[in-house]
Write a protein that holds these residues in place. Structure first.
Motif, PDB file in Angstrom:
ATOM      1  N   ASP A 439      33.226  42.971  33.306  1.00 47.03           N
ATOM      2  CA  ASP A 439      32.162  43.202  31.918  1.00 47.03           C
ATOM      3  C   ASP A 439      30.903  43.697  32.310  1.00 47.03           C
ATOM      4  OD1 ASP A 439      30.933  42.998  29.774  1.00 47.03           O
ATOM      5  OD2 ASP A 439      32.055  41.277  28.894  1.00 47.03           O
ATOM      6  N   LEU A 444      30.193  39.364  34.559  1.00 47.14           N
ATOM      7  CA  LEU A 444      31.487  38.646  34.732  1.00 47.14           C
ATOM      8  C   LEU A 444      32.779  39.106  34.709  1.00 47.14           C
ATOM      9  CD1 LEU A 444      30.216  35.675  32.447  1.00 47.14           C
ATOM     10  CD2 LEU A 444      30.064  35.784  35.063  1.00 47.14           C
ATOM     11  N   LEU A 445      33.909  38.532  35.195  1.00 47.35           N
ATOM     12  CA  LEU A 445      35.044  39.366  35.240  1.00 47.35           C
ATOM     13  C   LEU A 445      36.095  38.662  34.360  1.00 47.35           C
ATOM     14  CD1 LEU A 445      36.441  41.256  37.419  1.00 47.35           C
ATOM     15  CD2 LEU A 445      37.636  39.138  38.510  1.00 47.35           C
ATOM     16  N   TYR A 446      36.664  39.503  33.586  1.00 45.56           N
ATOM     17  CA  TYR A 446      37.428  39.365  32.280  1.00 45.56           C
ATOM     18  C   TYR A 446      39.009  39.606  32.791  1.00 45.56           C
ATOM     19  CZ  TYR A 446      39.189  39.292  27.722  1.00 45.56           C
ATOM     20  OH  TYR A 446      39.991  39.171  26.481  1.00 45.56           O
ATOM     21  N   LYS A 472      37.370  34.932  30.384  1.00 43.38           N
ATOM     22  CA  LYS A 472      36.365  34.629  31.756  1.00 43.38           C
ATOM     23  C   LYS A 472      36.396  33.309  32.296  1.00 43.38           C
ATOM     24  CE  LYS A 472      33.427  38.548  29.926  1.00 43.38           C
ATOM     25  NZ  LYS A 472      32.164  38.817  29.266  1.00 43.38           N
ATOM     26  N   ASN A 477      35.605  33.572  38.102  1.00 51.14           N
ATOM     27  CA  ASN A 477      34.157  33.997  38.246  1.00 51.14           C
ATOM     28  C   ASN A 477      33.351  33.521  39.270  1.00 51.14           C
ATOM     29  OD1 ASN A 477      33.327  36.171  36.143  1.00 51.14           O
ATOM     30  ND2 ASN A 477      34.607  34.846  35.030  1.00 51.14           N
ATOM     31  N   TRP A 480      34.786  35.590  42.110  1.00 55.25           N
ATOM     32  CA  TRP A 480      34.207  36.703  42.024  1.00 55.25           C
ATOM     33  C   TRP A 480      32.745  36.718  42.591  1.00 55.25           C
ATOM     34  CZ3 TRP A 480      35.076  41.786  41.811  1.00 55.25           C
ATOM     35  CH2 TRP A 480      34.207  42.711  41.259  1.00 55.25           C
ATOM     36  N   THR A 508      26.062  38.453  38.235  1.00 55.78           N
ATOM     37  CA  THR A 508      27.068  37.524  38.000  1.00 55.78           C
ATOM     38  C   THR A 508      26.146  36.103  38.065  1.00 55.78           C
ATOM     39  OG1 THR A 508      28.682  38.963  38.931  1.00 55.78           O
ATOM     40  CG2 THR A 508      29.118  36.623  38.676  1.00 55.78           C
TER      41      THR A 508
END
Length: 686
Positions: A439, A444-446, A472, A477, A480, A508
């Protein structure tokens, strides 16, 4: 560690049928059963062969029904008695015979289960092990004490089915023939033959179905609890005091019948593992540094037992261009090699035990399966097409590589894998399967879409995803962030561009603060889910503190010291049990404190309160980071020493009930539980 029981345990069927042993062969096959000799699972057997290593697991030899008795030449000895050493429970609930009553003691010699049967003044010893790299099981009997010779009779009960299945005989006609050195059994045309042999005595073919063995644990699991096995051969030998008999079950017609030699090889192999751990583990390297203040810390015996248990999960996965490829079996009895479990387990099973070359092989093996920036979730039991429905396995891959590199400084491997790692980050930034994408608004990772389970909380029954966690997830995350920091570090080391990775990681880090829930004093489990931010109290947040790449290793921490303490204290009060962390707080309306029943009931509880052993390591290391108290950190691990005496003997279970007394459930031996306990113990000592 001395894992040994006398009659106080062995004479109690309720105790002996819940204690299970396991031996493995390094290619995915295994032998396993109960101390009582009673079959309680469809997964029990003396030879469950990996016909397509490391999978294709097939039950070939279910059990041996053993009796000892009068030698015909000594008709007045032992009161003309015959002693049944085996135990069976039948569909009507009757237990007959009661061979467990003759077990004077049971012990593990390394990982080798050893029984002593006492019948009058006679003492018969029995050991079971497997040949490394072969679908071959050895059972060796020694008449260590007697006043006269005794006759040992073995009835071999065979099968031929997938290890997940069950068999109803229905007059199934197998081809049983006598050959030189024993018996050959072919279940049907083109089936892999089973060879049964003894090194002395007589072998007689048979073909009698034994119907309706009762499988109590399968009934508890809501599955079929009846099974039939074929009595395919009878072996008989008269033993003088001090003499031994070796029984061999194998898919190899050239099997080695020298039991003494085979047993010595197994002992030597296990001693080599212990020596390697003592000489080349990270802890030993630390001990050799003069400034180390903890270099005299003793290694507990139970940790040494776990080093042997760790080896049981490391198996071959040969590839056309990498015949020596390695992987990790997630758990026995029923798991294959899963990407997530493999990468979480790798540091504890290989690097912590001084076997970095195994880690290297595993990392290279899995690199060949990366597709669209994703590591496989699992390899199916049948077929060659891996499944990629996971968001975190790929990120754990970065952690495994980082752990390996920290231990070895292997720039050659880093150079070889870097293009794969760069491709992974690129795919995640622009988006890959299952709506996994970065995102750009918050770094952040969705991940996730309806009907798919992508995190380690992956139970699904039909179309019902029990714990969907779309959005998320916090541990995803945290992983990540570590992956971004790691690839930036690797790029700098190799002289490659790294600033873009650092920039994403910085973003992040800044936005990770969104996970903090000031109202509750701990973190949200998932942000931006279809139902908003999820405040459920789950253990995933502990990874935002305990991941080795965060904080102590130089990467900026994701949570403030106050927040870290809040997470550790909250998880300690609401989620911690003696054997791990509950997957959901008991105060939650969907909490399930007992794991059992049919698949719907079991999967409904799997991540809704069930305790997970692998999370104990993460909690201990987070607690150590927050409080810096090594003594307390060790105390959290001490219950595992007692657990090794129950369920899977000498190893660690997959899960436990959330409610006291936290009864062990699931797999009797789970890779990431063993691995994380080992990793945490070594980290404490360091």
């Amino acid at each position: 560690m001395s894992i040994k029981f006398g009659r106080e345990i062995c004479g109690d069927l309720s105790s002996t049928e819940t204690r299970e042993w396991l031996v493995t062969n390094g290619i995915g096959g295994y032998a396993s059963g109960t101390v009582a000799g009673l079959l309680t699972r469809r997964y029990h057997g003396l030879l469950v062969a990996a016909l397509q290593p490391p999978l294709g697991r097939t039950l070939l030899l279910a059990k041996l029904d053993e009796t000892i008795g009068l030698c015909p030449h000594f008709v007045n000895e032992y009161d003309n008695l015959t002693y049944a050493l085996h135990t069976n429970r039948w569909a009507d609930g009757n237990v007959e015979p009661h061979g467990y009553r003759h077990i004077e003691s049971f012990a593990l010699e390394g990982t080798i289960p050893t029984w002593k049967f006492a019948c009058a003044d006679a003492l018969l010893e029995k050991r079971i092990w497997m040949q490394q790299g072969a679908n071959t099981t050895y059972v060796r009997y020694t008449l260590s004490r007697a006043t006269q010779p005794l006759t040992l009779t073995l009835k071999a009960l065979v099968n031929y089915r997938d290890y997940h299945g069950s068999t109803q005989g229905n007059n199934w006609q197998m081809n049983v023939e006598q050959i030189e050195g024993g018996i050959k059994i072919a279940a049907y045309d083109n089936a892999t033959p089973l060879y049964l042999s003894i090194d002395t005595g007589t072998a007689t073919p048979a073909h009698n179905w034994h119907y309706n063995f009762d499988l109590a644990v399968e009934r508890y699991r809501g599955l079929s609890d009846r099974e039939d096995h074929l009595h395919a051969a009878t072996f008989e030998v008269t033993l003088n005091p001090g003499e031994s008999l070796t029984f061999v079950a194998s898919t190899d017609p050239q099997r080695n019948l020298d039991g003494a030699e085979a047993l010595k090889l197994r002992h030597n192999q296990e001693q080599k593992l212990i020596n390697l751990w003592k000489l080349d583990s990270p802890l030993e390297r630390l001990r050799q540094r003069p400034e180390t203040i903890n270099h005299n810390q003793d290694r507990p015996d139970w940790i040494e037992q776990l080093v042997l248990a760790a080896d049981q999960f490391i198996v071959d996965r040969p590839l056309p261009d990498a015949p020596n490829g390695k992987t990790i079996i997630a758990g026995y009895h029923w798991f294959g090699d899963w990407g997530r479990d493999t990468m979480i387990s790798l540091p504890g099973l290989t690097i912590a035990t001084g076997r970095s070359e195994i880690a290297r092989s595993i990392l290279l093996t899995f690199a060949k399966y990366v597709d669209k920036g994703m590591l496989p979730n699992r390899f199916p039991d049948a077929g060659d097409i891996p499944e990629y429905n996971t968001v975190d396995a790929t990120l754990w891959y970065f952690e495994a590589i980082r752990s390996y590199y920290d231990a070895t400084a292997d720039d050659d491997l880093l150079e070889e894998l870097f293009p794969v790692l760069a491709e992974i980050i690129d795919w995640h930034c622009r988006g890959t399967r299952y709506n996994i994408h970065l995102d750009a608004s918050d770094g952040l990772l969705y991940a996730g879409e309806a009907g798919v389970q992508l995190t380690w909380m992956d139970a699904k029954v039909g179309d019902w995803v029990v714990t969907p966690r779309i959005g998320k997830p916090i541990e995803v995350n945290a992983l990540w962030y570590c992956a971004l920091r790691s690839i930036a570090k690797f790029a700098r080391q190799l002289g490659k561009p790294y600033k873009e990775y650092e920039a994403i990681a910085d973003r992040t880090l800044i936005k990770f603060s969104r996970f903090w829930n000031a109202d509750t004093g701990y973190c949200y489990d998932v942000l931006d889910s279809p139902d908003g931010d999820d405040p459920s109290l789950r253990p995933n947040q502990i990874l935002a503190i305990s991941l080795p790449g965060i904080g102590m290793k130089g990467y900026a921490p994701l949570l403030t010291p106050t927040q870290q303490r809040g997470v550790v204290d909250t998880c300690g009060r609401s989620l911690l049990t003696s054997y791990g962390l509950r997957s959901l707080a008991p105060s939650h309306p969907q909490y399930q404190g007992h794991y059992g029943g049919n698949q719907l009931q079991r999967d409904g509880a799997y991540h809704q309160g069930t305790t997970w052993g692998w999370l104990l390591g993460s909690f201990v290391l987070a607690h150590l980071q927050v409080y810096g108290d090594r003594t307390q950190a060790r105390q959290f691990l001490e219950p595992i020493a007692h657990h090794l005496l129950a369920h899977g003997l000498g190893t660690c279970s997959e899960i436990f009930d959330g409610d006291a007394p936290m009864t062990p459930r699931g797999c009797i031996a789970q890779a990431w539980t063993v691995a994380e306990v080992l990793r945490a113990w070594i980290a404490i000592e360091q």
